[in-house]
Design an enzyme around this catalytic site. Structure first.
Site, PDB file in Angstrom:
ATOM      1  N   ALA A   1       6.940  -0.927  41.410  1.00  0.00           N
ATOM      2  CA  ALA A   1       6.179   0.400  41.904  1.00  0.00           C
ATOM      3  C   ALA A   1       5.241   0.729  40.647  1.00  0.00           C
ATOM      4  CB  ALA A   1       7.037   1.547  42.350  1.00  0.00           C
TER       5      ALA A   1
ATOM      6  N   GLU B   1       9.402   2.336  29.989  1.00  0.00           N
ATOM      7  CA  GLU B   1      10.389   1.550  30.622  1.00  0.00           C
ATOM      8  C   GLU B   1      11.919   1.789  29.703  1.00  0.00           C
ATOM      9  OE1 GLU B   1      13.172  -0.557  32.584  1.00  0.00           O
ATOM     10  OE2 GLU B   1      11.227   0.010  33.596  1.00  0.00           O
ATOM     11  N   GLN B   2      12.981   1.954  30.523  1.00  0.00           N
ATOM     12  CA  GLN B   2      13.968   1.993  29.807  1.00  0.00           C
ATOM     13  C   GLN B   2      14.668   0.838  29.145  1.00  0.00           C
ATOM     14  OE1 GLN B   2      17.221   3.959  31.864  1.00  0.00           O
ATOM     15  NE2 GLN B   2      16.805   2.865  33.672  1.00  0.00           N
TER      16      GLN B   2
ATOM     17  N   ARG C   1      11.375 -11.791  43.770  1.00  0.00           N
ATOM     18  CA  ARG C   1      11.002 -10.431  42.970  1.00  0.00           C
ATOM     19  C   ARG C   1      10.435 -10.643  41.628  1.00  0.00           C
ATOM     20  NH1 ARG C   1      12.538  -5.412  45.633  1.00  0.00           N
ATOM     21  NH2 ARG C   1      12.262  -4.475  43.579  1.00  0.00           N
TER      22      ARG C   1
ATOM     23  N   TYR D   1      15.341 -16.395  53.947  1.00  0.00           N
ATOM     24  CA  TYR D   1      14.040 -16.854  53.848  1.00  0.00           C
ATOM     25  C   TYR D   1      13.630 -17.486  52.653  1.00  0.00           C
ATOM     26  CZ  TYR D   1      13.528 -12.127  51.668  1.00  0.00           C
ATOM     27  OH  TYR D   1      13.460 -11.303  50.843  1.00  0.00           O
TER      28      TYR D   1
ATOM     29  N   ASP E   1      10.310   4.420  45.450  1.00  0.00           N
ATOM     30  CA  ASP E   1      11.844   4.993  45.571  1.00  0.00           C
ATOM     31  C   ASP E   1      12.047   6.117  45.269  1.00  0.00           C
ATOM     32  OD1 ASP E   1      12.477   2.527  47.200  1.00  0.00           O
ATOM     33  OD2 ASP E   1      13.594   1.444  45.630  1.00  0.00           O
TER      34      ASP E   1
END
Length: 398
Positions: free
Chosen positions: A17, A36-37, A110, A215, A293
């Site tokens: 995201a 970013e952590q 991903r 898939y 999210d």
């Protein structure tokens, strides 16, 4: 800072995201920094499905060549019966999808999508090891505070830090709600399960209390699977919990050979207790908003979490494109007003499928199967045919 200058945007969270938003903001000519952590960039999890409503946007952001080289374009999506693998319904994807919606349906890993996004961003966009612990907002901007004691300022901040979002706490005092279900995730080599890769498809087997999805990903070399089971024991939401293959085997005892062959080919699995949060009435303040999210965490039973995050990112970048520091509150209000009705609908349908997919054999199950088996190509138009940039044009400020 002058009120008529382009805003500086801070993004908390370097997942799919946050990186999609950063790329969209960059393409819109806006200054952006991602915090970013994690100490290094990377994506956990396994497979992901991207519908045309998201792929059309990623293509417009310049990612089409990279995505086509990495993704699989499934020919169809099939729902099947748990015991004998008989087909309940078959919806065409592939060429049919591109013809109907003007964009493909992708199945991919991903980590591949994450890497493509990282490589498309200017070097230095992402600051690693930056765990945000809080945000202070005033009429002129925001100050982010981090675990190492450092601070950073911006004109606005976007929370893209997931279901446990730190920035969401500035808006609402809610908590993730357990669904009562967990999923095992795994990857197997395609050559070990030839029956399920004879044709590239998204396959879903529905049964009492659980369902199974698989898939192809990684240009067809691997098969991603997701096995849903009733939750037992701890219910922490995590992408990285370790599961046991033998537990998946036991949970799907008596299911058809197609399902058990995929499970039997797995060497390891992760375990993820499913949570979401109820839709909220407000995502934004004058200088802060949420995305993906952080704003609308949803169960994965419509395959829409990442798709809605991509839509959010492009919508937000479009709202901010012509904003100035002085008009940021109006831009964030426009973004929220156009996105919240759609994402609420998707959240609710995703939760509804948690029941519909897991009906025990009987009258209700037969009614569901008959309804699903009725050909209706237009059934997905509201989801796949949506173009967020067209919606942006319709939501122009007065």
């Amino acid at each position: 800072m002058r009120n008529d200058t382009p805003p500086r945007i801070a993004v908390v969270g370097g997942g799919l995201a946050g990186l999609t938003l950063a790329l969209a903001l960059h393409r819109a000519g806006l200054e952006c920094r991602v915090y970013e952590q994690a100490p290094q960039l990377g994506e956990v999890g396994a497979g992901i499905q991207l519908a045309p409503s998201a792929t059309r946007l990623l293509h417009r952001l310049g990612l089409e060549p990279a995505l086509r080289s990495l993704a699989v374009e499934p020919a169809a999506m099939e729902f099947r019966r748990w015991a004998d693998s008989s087909v309940i319904s078959r919806g065409l994807l592939g060429v049919h999808c591109e013809q109907r919606y003007g964009a493909p349906y992708y199945a991919l890993h991903r980590a591949d999508l994450h890497r493509v996004l990282v490589e498309a961003l200017p070097r230095g966009t992402v600051r690693l090891g930056a765990r945000c612990t809080g945000v202070e907002e005033d009429p002129d901007g925001v100050v982010l505070r981090f675990a190492d004691g450092s601070e950073a300022g911006a004109d606005a901040v976007v929370g893209a830090d997931g279901i446990h979002s730190v920035l969401r706490r500035a808006l609402v005092a809610d908590r993730p709600r357990a669904s009562g279900q967990s999923v095992y995730r795994g990857l197997v080599e395609s050559r070990r399960v030839p029956a399920v890769v004879a044709e590239p498809r998204v396959l879903l087997w529905l049964g009492p209390g659980r369902h199974f999805v698989c898939y192809p990903v990684s240009d067809g070399r691997l098969v991603n699977f997701v096995a849903t089971v009733p939750t037992t024991g701890a219910t922490d939401e995590s992408w990285s919990g370790q599961g046991r293959v033998e537990d998946v085997v036991a949970a799907y005892d008596g299911w058809c050979a197609d399902v058990t062959s995929v499970i039997g080919a797995a060497d390891e699995v992760s375990l993820w207790a499913l949570h979401d949060r109820a839709p909220i009435e407000r995502w934004s303040t004058g200088r802060l908003t949420l995305l993906g999210d952080s704003a609308h965490p949803m169960l994965p039973f419509l395959g829409q979490g990442a798709n809605q995050a991509v839509e959010d990112a492009v919508a937000l970048a479009g709202c901010l494109r012509d904003a100035t520091s002085g008009t940021l509150p109006a831009a964030l209000e426009r973004y929220e007003s156009m996105r919240r009705p759609r994402t609420t609908q998707v959240q609710e349908r995703s939760r509804g499928n948690s029941t519909a997919f897991h009906l025990p054999d009987g009258d209700a199950q037969r009614e569901r199967d008959a309804r699903m088996g009725t050909p209706a190509p237009e059934r997905q138009d509201w989801l796949y045919g949506y173009d967020v940039e067209r919606s942006l044009a319709a939501h122009q400020p007065a």
